[in-house]
Design a protein around this motif. Sequence first.
Motif, mmCIF file in Angstrom:
data_model
loop_
_atom_site.group_PDB
_atom_site.id
_atom_site.type_symbol
_atom_site.label_atom_id
_atom_site.label_comp_id
_atom_site.label_asym_id
_atom_site.label_seq_id
_atom_site.Cartn_x
_atom_site.Cartn_y
_atom_site.Cartn_z
ATOM 1 N N ALA A 104 42.257 40.025 23.824
ATOM 2 C CA ALA A 104 41.668 40.592 25.035
ATOM 3 C C ALA A 104 42.719 40.726 26.137
ATOM 4 N N THR A 105 42.517 41.738 26.972
ATOM 5 C CA THR A 105 43.367 41.939 28.150
ATOM 6 C C THR A 105 42.629 41.629 29.448
ATOM 7 N N LYS A 106 41.290 41.788 29.458
ATOM 8 C CA LYS A 106 40.457 41.487 30.624
ATOM 9 C C LYS A 106 39.103 40.981 30.137
ATOM 10 N N VAL A 107 38.490 40.187 30.979
ATOM 11 C CA VAL A 107 37.141 39.682 30.705
ATOM 12 C C VAL A 107 36.248 40.081 31.855
ATOM 13 N N PHE A 108 35.175 40.827 31.562
ATOM 14 C CA PHE A 108 34.190 41.240 32.554
ATOM 15 C C PHE A 108 32.903 40.441 32.309
ATOM 16 N N LEU A 109 32.442 39.760 33.361
ATOM 17 C CA LEU A 109 31.256 38.928 33.251
ATOM 18 C C LEU A 109 30.230 39.330 34.293
ATOM 19 N N LEU A 138 44.339 31.190 28.277
ATOM 20 C CA LEU A 138 45.219 32.217 27.717
ATOM 21 C C LEU A 138 45.759 33.161 28.784
ATOM 22 N N ASP A 139 45.544 32.831 30.061
ATOM 23 C CA ASP A 139 46.017 33.649 31.204
ATOM 24 C C ASP A 139 45.457 35.058 31.153
ATOM 25 N N ILE A 140 44.205 35.179 30.794
ATOM 26 C CA ILE A 140 43.517 36.468 30.795
ATOM 27 C C ILE A 140 42.670 36.535 32.057
ATOM 28 N N PRO A 141 42.806 37.585 32.882
ATOM 29 C CA PRO A 141 42.041 37.658 34.131
ATOM 30 C C PRO A 141 40.546 37.778 33.863
ATOM 31 N N VAL A 142 39.783 37.024 34.629
ATOM 32 C CA VAL A 142 38.316 37.027 34.519
ATOM 33 C C VAL A 142 37.772 37.662 35.789
ATOM 34 N N LEU A 143 37.045 38.766 35.644
ATOM 35 C CA LEU A 143 36.456 39.492 36.760
ATOM 36 C C LEU A 143 34.930 39.366 36.689
ATOM 37 N N VAL A 144 34.342 38.947 37.795
ATOM 38 C CA VAL A 144 32.885 38.784 37.884
ATOM 39 C C VAL A 144 32.329 39.945 38.697
ATOM 40 N N LEU A 145 31.366 40.656 38.133
ATOM 41 C CA LEU A 145 30.723 41.784 38.798
ATOM 42 C C LEU A 145 29.357 41.323 39.286
ATOM 43 N N CYS A 146 29.185 41.299 40.616
ATOM 44 C CA CYS A 146 27.982 40.691 41.177
ATOM 45 C C CYS A 146 27.609 41.365 42.490
ATOM 46 N N MET A 169 38.600 37.050 40.152
ATOM 47 C CA MET A 169 38.158 37.931 41.229
ATOM 48 C C MET A 169 36.663 38.182 41.099
ATOM 49 N N VAL A 170 36.005 38.359 42.254
ATOM 50 C CA VAL A 170 34.582 38.730 42.312
ATOM 51 C C VAL A 170 34.500 40.104 42.948
ATOM 52 N N ILE A 171 33.931 41.058 42.215
ATOM 53 C CA ILE A 171 33.808 42.440 42.693
ATOM 54 C C ILE A 171 32.375 42.656 43.171
ATOM 55 N N THR A 172 32.227 42.996 44.467
ATOM 56 C CA THR A 172 30.927 43.239 45.069
ATOM 57 C C THR A 172 30.929 44.621 45.718
ATOM 58 N N TYR A 175 30.935 45.037 48.749
ATOM 59 C CA TYR A 175 31.779 44.897 49.929
ATOM 60 C C TYR A 175 33.257 44.898 49.575
ATOM 61 N N GLY A 176 33.580 44.996 48.277
ATOM 62 C CA GLY A 176 34.964 45.016 47.837
ATOM 63 C C GLY A 176 35.263 43.853 46.896
ATOM 64 N N SER A 177 36.540 43.731 46.553
ATOM 65 C CA SER A 177 36.996 42.656 45.667
ATOM 66 C C SER A 177 37.470 41.481 46.515
ATOM 67 N N LEU A 178 37.052 40.288 46.132
ATOM 68 C CA LEU A 178 37.360 39.108 46.930
ATOM 69 C C LEU A 178 37.475 37.888 46.032
ATOM 70 N N PRO A 179 38.150 36.839 46.480
ATOM 71 C CA PRO A 179 38.245 35.609 45.688
ATOM 72 C C PRO A 179 36.942 34.827 45.772
ATOM 73 N N PRO A 180 36.724 33.896 44.861
ATOM 74 C CA PRO A 180 35.473 33.122 44.895
ATOM 75 C C PRO A 180 35.282 32.330 46.186
ATOM 76 N N SER A 181 36.345 31.964 46.845
ATOM 77 C CA SER A 181 36.214 31.187 48.082
ATOM 78 C C SER A 181 35.593 31.981 49.224
#
Length: 500
Positions: free
Chosen positions: A373-378, A405-413, A477-480, A482-488
């Motif tokens: 895998a290159t990216k993980v979309f959740l 495995l240093d694969i970026p995890v992107l959350v779509l919410c 990253m969390v994609i909303t 309102y844009g892409s932002l960190p979980p914090s």
Amino acid sequence: MVSILASDQDNPDGSKSNGQGKDSRSSEAQDHSKAPVAPNGNKAIPEKSAAQKNEKPSGAELKKRAKAEKAAKRAQSKQGQQAPPNDASKSTKPENKKLSDEKESIQSSPQHPPAKLQHRRSGSASASSQRPLQLRPGQQQAPAAEPESRKEPQKLAFISHLYGIPRRTSIAGAGKDVHPSIFALGLQMSNYIICGSNARCLSTLLVFKRVIEAYVTPPNNSLPRDLTIHLSAQIDYLKSCRPLSVSMGNAIRWLKLTISTIDPDTPEHQAKTKLCSAIDNFIRERITVAGQAIASSASSRIQDGDVIVTFAKSSIVERTLAEAYRQGKNFQVIVADSEPLFEGRNSAIALANLGLQVQYASINTLSHFVQDATKVFLGAHGMMSNGRLYSRIGTALVAMMARDLDIPVLVLCESIKFTDKVALDSIATNELAPSHELGFVGTGVGKAGEEDEWRSASNLVGLNLMYDLTPAQCIHMVITEYGSLPPSSVPVVQRLSTNT
């Protein structure tokens, strides 16, 4: 004085004297001794006089009569009682009547062999009550009563706060104020026909529109006050079918706040029209348009040759992958899936029908296919205020393995799924589904038989948690909308969306 001897002299009735000087009383005794004999060999009993008929039988006679009746019944029971006893032979005593009723109930079945019944005695059970009852042809034996410990599943102490009330699967016992459309929605959510955070929230708002349209304000009452109480009955029924999702809770709070802002002097028709229009705007802005914005932003991060891993089923993830495919990008999709719902199966079929290259795999093989895998979309069921992801159980395993495995995890919410709650583990807040659904929902396996096995095992406790919690450090990253932002930054977006 002259004595007259009547030897060999005929009596007036034509009989001769015995020649011994007996009087008329002795002659009557002789007449009784010479009484005729009955056909059964016993002497015929002479007819009693009127005085003798009025006399009550003595205690000895009653005892003798009762003894004869018992002997007759004992003889009938030994013969098997081929024919039902006559009414005249039935005893009038209560205990004898009860015994005869038991005999008749056993004789009613032609397949039953004659059973020897014993008289009931105080402190002892009859032999017939201890003998197993035979069944008629085609008759099924009633199931034995389950012990009290097996009627209800055992509960684990450390998650006792998650059990709550049993999930409702019918409309029995529901309040009379519940709208028919609420009945249908609750049963569909309870049976996982409507599943997913966005689908449940959207369906709830659309059904509330029907409830508001059918609502009539009672006399001497105001719409803002009474409508909120009326909606509370609908919400309670939905909660009994399945716990509310984070998005449903946010939408219900917004609707109650909107109802409270209506002027009580506003005409009912105008107020109801205003509320229905506000619900439509909420659905369009917070769900439809927000999903389009997220899909457009997330699809731009997909490049040619990517291998995207997703887990279970998420409507916003499917929309993102479909949008990237329509843009002409060439990539592969790996759909990981797990119990209890196996939602990823429907997601894999939907993406394959669009023309994408899809691979469907169980979460047990995650360590093999995640290396490519290159990216993980959740997708997300909710985002906690401390930046943790609350989603379908198994999501945390995928995210933590991708992080290793240093694969970026992107959350779509969407922001409607953000909450101000803070959770540190999956035990404090979760949904506990019935244990017999573990691994059998939507799989086509014989659910009835599997459920019996779960219930019959007294030393087996099924734990069927629906969601888990993914640590914030595993999310890139969390994609909303309102844009892409960190979980914090989740609390900032949550306050911004609430104020808006």
